[in-house]
Design an enzyme around this catalytic site. Structure first.
Site, mmCIF file in Angstrom:
data_model
loop_
_atom_site.group_PDB
_atom_site.id
_atom_site.type_symbol
_atom_site.label_atom_id
_atom_site.label_comp_id
_atom_site.label_asym_id
_atom_site.label_seq_id
_atom_site.Cartn_x
_atom_site.Cartn_y
_atom_site.Cartn_z
ATOM 1 N N HIS A 212 -14.631 42.488 9.113
ATOM 2 C CA HIS A 212 -14.201 42.044 7.794
ATOM 3 C C HIS A 212 -14.799 42.868 6.666
ATOM 4 O O HIS A 212 -14.326 42.818 5.538
ATOM 5 C CB HIS A 212 -14.519 40.549 7.620
ATOM 6 C CG HIS A 212 -13.536 39.684 8.342
ATOM 7 N ND1 HIS A 212 -13.262 38.384 8.002
ATOM 8 C CD2 HIS A 212 -12.732 39.952 9.405
ATOM 9 C CE1 HIS A 212 -12.351 37.885 8.815
ATOM 10 N NE2 HIS A 212 -12.025 38.829 9.682
ATOM 11 N N SER A 216 -9.227 45.649 9.142
ATOM 12 C CA SER A 216 -8.640 46.143 10.380
ATOM 13 C C SER A 216 -8.091 47.543 10.191
ATOM 14 O O SER A 216 -7.581 47.879 9.124
ATOM 15 C CB SER A 216 -7.480 45.238 10.800
ATOM 16 O OG SER A 216 -7.917 43.938 11.040
ATOM 17 N N LYS A 240 1.486 34.922 14.275
ATOM 18 C CA LYS A 240 1.769 36.006 15.223
ATOM 19 C C LYS A 240 0.809 35.925 16.427
ATOM 20 O O LYS A 240 1.219 36.073 17.580
ATOM 21 C CB LYS A 240 1.631 37.357 14.519
ATOM 22 C CG LYS A 240 2.130 38.515 15.358
ATOM 23 C CD LYS A 240 2.251 39.804 14.556
ATOM 24 C CE LYS A 240 2.758 40.914 15.458
ATOM 25 N NZ LYS A 240 3.064 42.146 14.725
ATOM 26 N N ASP A 241 -0.474 35.663 16.132
ATOM 27 C CA ASP A 241 -1.459 35.533 17.212
ATOM 28 C C ASP A 241 -1.169 34.317 18.091
ATOM 29 O O ASP A 241 -1.392 34.359 19.304
ATOM 30 C CB ASP A 241 -2.881 35.430 16.640
ATOM 31 C CG ASP A 241 -3.432 36.796 16.238
ATOM 32 O OD1 ASP A 241 -2.730 37.805 16.453
ATOM 33 O OD2 ASP A 241 -4.566 36.856 15.718
ATOM 34 N N GLU A 284 -15.944 42.912 42.151
ATOM 35 C CA GLU A 284 -14.748 42.419 41.504
ATOM 36 C C GLU A 284 -13.962 43.584 40.913
ATOM 37 O O GLU A 284 -14.543 44.622 40.576
ATOM 38 C CB GLU A 284 -15.156 41.451 40.382
ATOM 39 C CG GLU A 284 -15.785 40.169 40.903
ATOM 40 C CD GLU A 284 -14.733 39.185 41.346
ATOM 41 O OE1 GLU A 284 -14.281 39.287 42.503
ATOM 42 O OE2 GLU A 284 -14.355 38.323 40.545
HETATM 43 C C1 HEM Z 1 -18.648 35.253 29.103
HETATM 44 C C2 HEM Z 1 -18.184 34.241 29.682
HETATM 45 C C3 HEM Z 1 -18.250 33.997 31.195
HETATM 46 C C4 HEM Z 1 -17.823 34.799 32.222
HETATM 47 C C5 HEM Z 1 -17.172 36.184 32.097
HETATM 48 C C6 HEM Z 1 -18.095 34.089 33.465
HETATM 49 C C7 HEM Z 1 -17.811 34.570 34.751
HETATM 50 C C8 HEM Z 1 -18.009 33.873 35.934
HETATM 51 C C9 HEM Z 1 -17.584 34.307 37.244
HETATM 52 C C10 HEM Z 1 -16.883 35.635 37.567
HETATM 53 C C11 HEM Z 1 -17.923 33.335 38.138
HETATM 54 C C12 HEM Z 1 -17.628 33.300 39.656
HETATM 55 C C13 HEM Z 1 -16.354 32.522 39.874
HETATM 56 C C14 HEM Z 1 -16.059 32.262 41.328
HETATM 57 O O1 HEM Z 1 -15.707 33.193 42.044
HETATM 58 O O2 HEM Z 1 -16.190 31.095 41.732
HETATM 59 C C15 HEM Z 1 -18.588 32.295 37.416
HETATM 60 C C16 HEM Z 1 -19.115 31.141 37.983
HETATM 61 C C17 HEM Z 1 -19.761 30.137 37.293
HETATM 62 N N1 HEM Z 1 -19.966 30.077 35.920
HETATM 63 FE FE1 HEM Z 1 -19.344 31.459 34.559
HETATM 64 N N2 HEM Z 1 -18.688 32.881 33.172
HETATM 65 C C18 HEM Z 1 -18.809 32.789 31.801
HETATM 66 C C19 HEM Z 1 -19.360 31.741 31.103
HETATM 67 C C20 HEM Z 1 -19.999 30.620 31.670
HETATM 68 C C21 HEM Z 1 -20.656 29.574 30.937
HETATM 69 C C22 HEM Z 1 -20.808 29.508 29.423
HETATM 70 C C23 HEM Z 1 -21.109 28.663 31.847
HETATM 71 C C24 HEM Z 1 -21.813 27.356 31.501
HETATM 72 C C25 HEM Z 1 -22.925 27.075 31.738
HETATM 73 C C26 HEM Z 1 -20.747 29.135 33.169
HETATM 74 C C27 HEM Z 1 -21.028 28.478 34.375
HETATM 75 C C28 HEM Z 1 -20.640 28.907 35.635
HETATM 76 C C29 HEM Z 1 -20.892 28.188 36.872
HETATM 77 C C30 HEM Z 1 -21.613 26.839 37.019
HETATM 78 C C31 HEM Z 1 -20.335 28.961 37.908
HETATM 79 C C32 HEM Z 1 -20.363 28.641 39.423
HETATM 80 C C33 HEM Z 1 -19.179 27.856 39.851
HETATM 81 C C34 HEM Z 1 -18.096 28.714 40.415
HETATM 82 O O3 HEM Z 1 -18.391 29.678 41.133
HETATM 83 O O4 HEM Z 1 -16.924 28.426 40.168
HETATM 84 N N3 HEM Z 1 -20.074 30.326 33.019
HETATM 85 N N4 HEM Z 1 -18.625 32.644 36.069
#
Ligand code: HEM
Lengths: 446, 255
Positions: A212, A216, A240-241, A284
């Site tokens: 900002h 942009s 638009k978004d 991945e």
């Molecule tokens: C920038 C944002 C985020 C990204 C890119 C991200 C990415 C991921 C990925 C790739 C997995 C593995 C998924 C699977 O194969 O099961 C995962 C699992 C998990 N994430 Fe995140 N995450 C993000 C934010 C968060 C936040 C804010 C939390 C909250 C505390 C969180 C909690 C968890 C938990 C508990 C799991 C394990 C459960 C599972 O495997 O499904 N994540 N996350």
């Protein structure tokens, strides 16, 4: 059109904390170029996906257990017993992939339109910081379900640090909290996986602040000159978004509801076993280009340096690009080289998924044997042949692609900027828009 | 000379294809492909097949393989009544406790229990199977690439080894298993079970049925997921149309 609250309560707050004025400014007074294309939607989409990740992640964390004996089953408990747990988990796992798709498109947009050039260098840097944090977050998230790929991916990637001379080994056991990837590793990864998204939110706020400050960029790459060139963000770009968001959500839903495991790896449905190494350890998909660069170098330390270097050079982009013109629209040579670069990045992604010791193409054939430089023939038939094998190994292909990646950023980008003759720029954004839609212009004059 | 070049070219091309073919065979051969009722965008689990598959699992596979993520109560998804589920669960005993006296005790299974494990632990399982571990089957169709077809191909893929193939002691030849040698002996044989609904229990039929059952154990929420997906996508299409119309309207006052 500054913000003047009529409601006394709002005014009371506003006099003490001018937050409404700030939002009002961002939405109504912030002038936005009137010619932004749909390539400018991916920024707001990335913001939406970040919110989706945080909301679904917090719900998952309510049911997830970060312990090596229970993590895998707790994820399955989410999938089977928790109401809509399967939805939360598939949204989160596919959301991570969506996040990278959106952010990669957002970055290539910046590359094409020269959005990183002055005065937007810091904006670009903050974007790269978000990208690095995202990679760290996604890497640690992938470890949490504690499947085979979680465990072995974590082992391979953390082991990279052992390439650092002298202190490497100590750093690795410090990261692990022990002598292998184990319960302490899982615990700290969970803790950091919860933390980093909120750090990302912080950097996103800085990113938008920087945006900002100078406004942009736009498809012409020229700055706003006067009111003719710009429109308020709301309602024009909000609507638009929103349309872009609906289309994106359809794409997301197609994976989420009909192919939720397409972007995952089957091995991650096998509980982690430190005694059984999977045949192919693949990260991945969004890490694959960097993985290909890592494996292209025979030397471990060299590979690690080059892999981090691949991102580090992006920080230098504003100074590597010598062009006076921002947008590739007016850069006949860069425009083509840009697409070659995109193809090379896609090819690197592909190579990252191939086995390290295989061959891309194997070519076996028979060639005539030459004696003293003459092929021995009788009645038009070759008398002696020998078998040859020509193989283009995966490593060689990755090396060539890696070389091109750096060649593009370190050599082609500066050189083209110096020697290319850009096409004439329009006098203003408004003029460019008019030039593109003469019919509309007539209609509105009539 | 031209003739020479073309013949070299053709020879090379032929051997190129040969190489790719051979490489594929070295790993695993192409899977048999079944058109499953639960495949596709609207596919649902074939209840009758899944029920027969449960019978195959219980009477054949359960001797070696556990199903530790599946609770009896969830069988209601496959059309089993509460009474049937209670009876099924009660067929095995579970250790529970400690009771008021501090003693552990045995009790009949309840619907909330998961399928009993055939072995007390992984080492016992290996010891009874010549060192090979019979994996838990709860997630098997998601834990293998193209899992449904893989499982079906594996179960119907036992043949005599090719003449030049050296089979290790205690192994069985199966073209679909990576490396072609599997410790599990062919589990299915003609009429290994007697189906209550009178379906002839051929190996092919049992393999299909148990695959449908195990596809369900791996992804029990699939039907809910697909039907929600349809509603969500229809909603989003309408929403996108509306936003597009509004966008056109809002932008129409600009040139
Ligand atoms: C920038 C944002 C985020 C990204 C890119 C991200 C990415 C991921 C990925 C790739 C997995 C593995 C998924 C699977 O194969 O099961 C995962 C699992 C998990 N994430 Fe995140 N995450 C993000 C934010 C968060 C936040 C804010 C939390 C909250 C505390 C969180 C909690 C968890 C938990 C508990 C799991 C394990 C459960 C599972 O495997 O499904 N994540 N996350």
């Amino acid at each position: 059109m500054s913000f003047e609250p009529k409601n006394t309560a709002v005014k009371w707050v506003e006099d003490r904390l001018p937050i409404m004025g700030m939002l009002h400014h961002a939405l109504y007074e912030y002038p936005t170029p009137k010619n932004l294309s749909y390539w400018w939607t991916f920024g707001s989409l990335a913001g939406v996906v970040l919110v989706i990740q945080i909301v679904t992640g917090i719900v998952l964390a309510m049911h997830y257990t970060p312990h090596v004996d229970m993590a895998f089953n707790s994820v399955e408990h989410i999938m089977r017993d928790v109401n809509y747990g399967w939805l939360m988990r598939y949204m989160h796992a596919n959301g991570a992939s969506m996040f990278f798709i959106v952010v990669y498109l957002h970055m290539f947009r910046g590359l094409y339109y020269g959005s990183y050039k002055a005065p937007r260098e810091l904006l670009w840097w903050l974007g790269l910081v978000i990208f690095l944090l995202m990679m760290a977050t996604a890497f640690m998230g992938y470890v949490l379900p504690w499947g085979q790929m979680s465990f072995w991916g974590a082992t391979v990637i953390t082991n990279l640090f052992s390439a650092i001379p002298v202190v490497g080994e100590s750093i690795v056991s410090w990261l692990w909290g022990g002598f292998s990837v184990d319960n302490p590793t899982l615990n700290r990864f969970f803790s950091l996986h919860y933390l980093l998204p909120f750090v990302i939110v912080g950097v996103v706020i800085l990113h938008i602040w920087a945006l900002h400050t100078n406004g942009s960029n736009n498809p012409t790459g020229i700055e706003i000159k006067d009111g003719q060139d710009s429109i308020p963000f709301h309602p024009y770009y909000t609507v638009k978004d929103l349309f872009g968001l609906a289309i994106f959500l359809i794409f997301f839903s197609a994976f989420l509801f009909y192919a939720p495991n397409y972007m995952g790896h089957p091995d991650n449905y096998i509980p982690a076993d430190p005694l059984v190494t999977p045949v192919h350890i693949v990260p991945e998909w969004y890490f694959l280009p960097f993985y290909a660069i890592l494996r292209a170098v025979p030397d471990k330390l060299g590979g690690v340096l080059l892999m981090f270097g691949a991102i580090a050079v992006l920080f230098a982009l504003p100074w590597l690009d010598k062009s006076r013109v921002r947008s590739a629209r007016f850069r006949p040579i860069y425009k083509q080289v840009f697409w070659v670069f995109v193809l090379v990045c896609v090819a690197l992604t592909y190579m990252g998924a191939q086995s390290a010791d295989g061959n891309m193409v194997e070519f076996r054939g028979m060639v005539p044997v030459e004696i003293n430089g003459v092929v021995q023939m009788k009645d038009g038939v070759v008398l002696m042949e020998e078998g040859i094998t020509f193989a283009l190994s995966n490593v060689l292909v990755s090396q060539l692609l890696t070389a091109y990646y750096f060649l593009h950023l370190l050599v082609l980008l500066p050189m083209i900027g110096l020697f290319e003759r850009p096409r004439p720029l329009p006098a203003s954004i408004a003029e460019d828009v008019l030039a593109k839609s003469p019919a509309k212009e007539e209609a509105s004059n009539a | 000379m031209l003739k020479l070049m073309t013949s070299i070219g053709i020879a090379a091309l032929i051997s190129l294809t040969a190489v790719t073919g051979a490489r594929a065979a070295g790993e695993a051969i192409e899977l048999k492909s079944v058109s499953w009722q639960h495949g596709g965008l609207f596919g649902t689990y074939d209840r009758a097949a899944a029920q027969r598959g449960l019978q195959v699992y219980r009477e054949v596979c359960a001797g070696c393989h556990g199903l530790g993520l599946v609770a009896f109560r969830t069988l209601s998804d496959l059309g089993f009544s509460e009474e049937e589920i209670k009876a099924l669960a009660a067929e095995s005993d579970y250790e529970d406790g400690p009771d008021g006296e501090g003693e552990m005790f045995e009790r009949p299974g309840k619907p909330f229990d998961v399928f009993p494990s055939p072995f007390p632990n992984a080492n016992a399982a290996k010891a009874s199977n010549g060192g090979a571990y019979p994996v838990d089957l709860s997630l098997i169709t998601k834990a293998r690439a193209n899992g449904d077809n893989y499982l079906y191909s594996l179960l119907t893929g036992y043949t005599d080894p090719p003449a030049d193939f050296e089979l290790a002691e205690g192994s069985n030849y199966n073209a679909y298993f990576p490396g072609h040698q599997i410790a599990m002996p062919s589990p299915l044989s003609e009429d290994a079970v007697e189906y209550a609904d009178g379906t002839p229990a051929t190996v092919d039929q049992m393999a299909k049925d148990v695959t449908v059952f195990l596809a369900w154990t791996a992804e029990p929420k699939m039907e809910e997921r697909k039907s929600m997906g349809l509603k969500v996508i229809i909603f989003l299409l309408i929403l996108a149309g509306l936003f597009y119309a509004v966008k056109r309207k809002v932008w129409s006052d600009l040139h």
